[in-house]
Enzyme design. Structure first.
Site, short mmCIF file in Angstrom:
data_model
loop_
_atom_site.label_atom_id
_atom_site.label_comp_id
_atom_site.label_asym_id
_atom_site.label_seq_id
_atom_site.Cartn_x
_atom_site.Cartn_y
_atom_site.Cartn_z
N ASP A 141 9.38 2.58 1.66
CA ASP A 141 8.18 3.28 2.13
C ASP A 141 8.05 2.97 3.62
O ASP A 141 7.55 1.92 4.00
CB ASP A 141 6.96 2.80 1.34
CG ASP A 141 5.67 3.47 1.80
OD1 ASP A 141 5.68 4.11 2.89
OD2 ASP A 141 4.65 3.33 1.11
N LYS A 160 2.89 9.17 8.58
CA LYS A 160 2.06 8.85 9.75
C LYS A 160 2.55 9.37 11.12
O LYS A 160 1.99 10.34 11.63
CB LYS A 160 1.81 7.35 9.79
CG LYS A 160 0.90 6.92 8.62
CD LYS A 160 0.36 5.54 8.80
CE LYS A 160 -0.80 5.27 7.87
NZ LYS A 160 -0.43 4.88 6.50
N PHE A 218 0.86 -1.18 0.00
CA PHE A 218 0.00 0.00 0.00
C PHE A 218 0.89 1.23 0.00
O PHE A 218 1.68 1.42 0.92
CB PHE A 218 -0.93 0.04 1.21
CG PHE A 218 -1.86 1.23 1.17
CD1 PHE A 218 -2.98 1.23 0.35
CD2 PHE A 218 -1.58 2.39 1.90
CE1 PHE A 218 -3.82 2.34 0.28
CE2 PHE A 218 -2.42 3.49 1.83
CZ PHE A 218 -3.54 3.47 1.02
C1 LIG Z 1 -0.74 5.14 5.09
C2 LIG Z 1 0.30 4.76 4.12
C3 LIG Z 1 0.51 5.49 2.93
C4 LIG Z 1 -0.39 6.62 2.52
O1 LIG Z 1 -0.30 7.69 3.40
P1 LIG Z 1 -1.40 8.87 3.30
O2 LIG Z 1 -0.90 9.86 4.30
O3 LIG Z 1 -2.71 8.27 3.62
O4 LIG Z 1 -1.34 9.38 1.91
C5 LIG Z 1 1.56 5.11 2.12
N1 LIG Z 1 2.36 4.08 2.44
C6 LIG Z 1 2.19 3.37 3.57
C7 LIG Z 1 3.13 2.25 3.88
C8 LIG Z 1 1.15 3.67 4.43
O5 LIG Z 1 0.97 2.95 5.53
#
Ligand SMILES: *Cc1c(COP(=O)(O)O)cnc(C)c1O
Length: 401
Positions: free
Chosen positions: A214, A243, A129
């Protein structure tokens, strides 16, 4: 719920008025133990006194000036993130998806500036994701999220997680980078083993590809170290954060080596809000707390206690919990029942969790949570398990009859 809100979310019928540490309170005084942390965001719990003070003081002075001017708070946060990571440079934005978009732009620009514009493709992994923007939908490659949004953004190739042969086979002369979460978050807390991360680093080196981690969910202490890559003893070329970075204030970041961002010049990338004074104040306040000596020792100690207790529940309630997995306070229970039923059952006992893929419910307490509140959480989760187990046994008996 208001008719005026677009129906993007299936919201729980609960509203909170205030929070304190690991607890959330409704207007009528009901208290919930927050093991969702606003989806791994409120890393220091709610209303942390140091964050509140920093934000209150800054709010009275200055909020926003734009990146047309020097921002000392931004320089300070960049300096500290660079000092405590592999990186040489930081860029600030507003969200995880935006950070990942920027990371892919930086990787593409790197090759194009070196005279290899044909290298633009990024390899990502099944179950990943990376966010909801058009390009990150393509990176994420989840049919459910792509459906109905027109042509998929070009330039992403997908391979199964933890399949190095497939990864090598997917590399072409057009490949620029590999992008991966050290532990898949939304994918259900699926970890990439240390030796696999090391092998991916090596494959990237051999093929002269950039490695983008990421760490939007795994970063900022979630796994018990400031960044999850530290466990693997490797470093990426580019890393994204969001986050937990602002402790609840929206902020994202891209960290890179000097080499990886060598294609970036004034004007190649930018944002209006990114790195504004309020967001940087929040980020610096979060780091003030996390960089205190012993902070991560405490996270590791309390999270292993919590995990052990959860594992005991898994032993005691085998008809309810299939598996407990994850690292630090990035944990998930793989449920034997439907995961949303498990989530609802613990919510009935006033514990909040977040569902994820692979029939899991994530348990993501604030990193600061004291052991006694974890113990209270375990008691409450056990009460939910007892009810679910009784129901599972009753259902089984009904089927047998
Ligand atoms: C939550 C998340 C995203 C997206 O972040 P947003 O602030 O919602 O755009 C991208 N990568 C990972 C691994 C995430 O957990």
């Amino acid at each position: 719920m208001s008719e005026a809100l677009m129906s993007t979310y299936a919201r729980t019928n609960l509203a909170f008025e205030r929070g304190e540490g690991p607890y959330l309170y409704t207007a009528d005084g009901r208290r919930y133990l927050d093991f969702g942390s606003g989806i791994a965001v409120t890393a220091l719990g709610h209303s942390h006194p140091h964050l509140v003070k920093a934000i209150q003081e800054q709010a009275a002075k200055l909020w926003h000036v734009s990146n047309l001017f020097q921002i000392p708070e931004q320089e300070k946060l960049a300096q500290r993130l660079v000092e405590h990571s592999f990186a040489d440079k930081a860029f600030f934005c507003n969200s995880g998806a935006e950070a990942n978009e920027g990371a892919v732009k930086i990787a593409r620009k790197y090759f194009s500036a070196k005279g290899q514009p044909e290298k633009y493709r990024v390899i990502t992994f099944d179950g990943a994701f990376h966010g909801r923007t058009l390009a990150m939908l393509a990176a994420t490659n989840n049919k459910k999220y792509l459906e109905g949004f027109g042509p998929v953004v070009e330039g992403f190739d997908h391979v199964p997680l933890n399949d190095l042969k497939a990864l090598k086979a997917a590399i072409t002369p057009e490949t620029a980078a590999v992008m991966i979460e050290p532990i898949q978050g939304e994918g259900g807390i699926r970890a990439v083993p240390t030796e696999t991360l090391r092998a991916i680093r090596q494959i990237c080196d051999e093929h002269k590809l950039l490695l983008i981690l990421d760490e939007v969910q795994t970063g900022m202490g979630r796994t018990g170290k400031l960044f999850a890559y530290e466990w693997a003893g490797i470093t990426p070329d580019i890393m994204t954060l969001a986050k937990g970075l602002g402790g609840g204030f929206p902020v994202g970041a891209i960290l890179t080596t000097d080499e990886a961002c060598s294609g970036i010049k004034p004007g190649t990338h930018g944002t209006t809000f990114g790195g504004n004074v309020m967001a940087m104040t929040a980020g610096n306040a979060v780091l003030d707390v996390m960089l205190e000596p012993g902070f991560f020792d405490g996270v590791q100690k309390r999270s292993s206690y919590f995990r052990q207790q959860l594992a005991m529940l898994a032993d005691r309630y085998p008809e309810v919990i299939e598996e407990v997995r994850g690292q630090g306070f990035l944990l998930a229970v793989k449920s034997k029942c439907v995961n949303s039923d498990f989530q609802a059952a613990i919510r009935d006992e006033h514990v909040l969790g977040v569902t994820a893929s692979d029939n899991t419910v994530r348990l993501l307490p604030p990193l600061t949570i004291p052991e006694k509140d974890l113990a209270e959480g375990i008691q409450r989760i056990e009460a939910a398990c007892q009810k679910l187990q009784a129901k599972a046994q009753k259902d089984a008996a009904g089927e047998a009859a």
